[in-house]
Design an enzyme around this catalytic site. Structure first.
Site: not given
Ligand code: GFB
Length: 312
Positions: A108-110, A180, A16-17, A141, A164, A203, A137
């Site tokens: 963050s939207s979370c 992510h 972002v920065g 925020k 965002p 996942w 987290y």
């Molecule tokens: O992007 P992500 O980690 O963020 O996961 P969140 C979003 C969805 O994608 C979840 C699935 O349902 C995950 O299980 N997913 C599928 C995967 N395959 C993968 C993979 O290989 N890696 C990851 N990471 N996910 C985060 C928050 O939540 O979003 C933070 O933990 C922050 O706090 C961020 O707010 C924007 O949207 O679930």
């Protein structure tokens, strides 16, 4: 803000920065102040205060944060709450103490309740329980938003909060342990294509829905809001459309050109079922995201091949 303003971008090495610095440069702002992590530890209150005393920034974009995907949040909860609280407290207090004219804090939207009605309006903040996989987290925020609001009320400081949706783009984290979903899938499909694997694992169930905003659009919105928004309520930044993780996986598969199968791993967490921001407030000010998702993923995949792969 004018072209002569001294602008500090905290977190300029991050996704972002770095996008905010690029955007400011494109618009002709030249007096941009940055500090690498090795030169300034933002969790150290004295160091942050000394930095503000020396550099005297007039405008601050607070984009520094410890961030990560669903797994990183679940495995390092203490790190996520501690580092983010410390950074926010130190930078916001120093900005106030040293007379910063305006500060933009990135949330963050979370921060919104797990079962918030969709699309999520700004006023749903603090109306229900949070998603457990990222509660530490999210609470950090929310504290940042409350700091901005409270400094505005008590001291008249012009500190604003921008929320965002899920972001992606150049300088994203492609490490499978911390990334992510979007960068994780780009890398996984790419590596599977290179090796000729039969299938790629995604996942969770594939059913959660997310909204994806290119970071260059976010940076554009941040500069726009720094110049035009001044209120204590946070303001959402998103595209106004979401999709399932299964559809996202299909789209990334197509962009990368992988021809194998997609399998889901339900032993991995889904996280919040749906996260779509209501962007009515921002649209009514005349701002809209411009980068379509497929094009944004294509650009990010090119960046990954040219810049990330050589560094792996
Ligand atoms: O992007 P992500 O980690 O963020 O996961 P969140 C979003 C969805 O994608 C979840 C699935 O349902 C995950 O299980 N997913 C599928 C995967 N395959 C993968 C993979 O290989 N890696 C990851 N990471 N996910 C985060 C928050 O939540 O979003 C933070 O933990 C922050 O706090 C961020 O707010 C924007 O949207 O679930």
């Amino acid at each position: 803000m004018n072209r002569e303003s001294r602008i500090y971008v905290a977190g300029h090495r991050g996704m972002v920065g770095s996008a905010i610095v690029r955007r400011l440069r494109e618009e002709g702002f030249e007096r941009i102040v940055t500090r690498a992590r090795t030169g300034l530890d933002l969790t150290d209150a004295r160091a942050v205060d000394a930095f503000f005393a020396e550099e005297r920034p007039e405008y601050v974009f607070l984009a520094a944060a410890k961030v990560g995907g669903i797994l990183a949040n679940a495995t390092c909860p203490a790190g996520f709450i501690r580092e983010n609280l410390a950074i926010e407290l130190n930078v916001i207090e120093a900005a106030h103490r040293h007379g910063v004219k305006k500060l933009l804090f990135l949330g963050s939207s979370c921060i919104y309740p797990r079962h918030a009605p969709q699309p999520i309006k700004e006023e749903y903040l603090l109306t229900g329980a949070l998603e457990p996989t990222n509660q530490p987290y999210a609470i950090a925020k929310i504290a940042g938003i409350e700091l901005c609001r409270s400094y505005r009320r008590q001291y008249g400081a012009d500190f604003i909060s921008v929320m965002p949706t899920n972001l992606y783009g150049p300088n994203d984290d492609f490490d499978p342990r911390t990334s992510h979903v979007l960068p994780a899938l780009i890398r996984r499909f790419h590596e599977a294509k290179e090796r000729g694997d039969e299938a790629v694992v995604v996942w969770g169930s594939g059913r959660p829905r997310r909204e994806f905003l290119h970071v260059d659009d976010l940076a554009d919105a941040c500069v726009f809001l720094m110049e035009r928004y001044s209120a204590e309520e946070p303001i959402n930044v998103g595209v106004g459309k979401d999709m399932s993780i299964a559809s996202l996986a299909e789209l990334v598969r197509e962009v990368v050109g992988y021809e194998g199968e997609i399998r889901f791993d339900p032993s991995k967490p889904d996280g919040t079922p749906r996260k779509l921001l209501d962007v009515g407030r921002l649209h009514s000010m005349g701002w809209r995201a411009r980068i379509p998702l497929r094009e944004g993923i294509e650009r990010t995949y090119r960046w990954y091949l040219e810049d990330a792969v050589p560094a792996l």
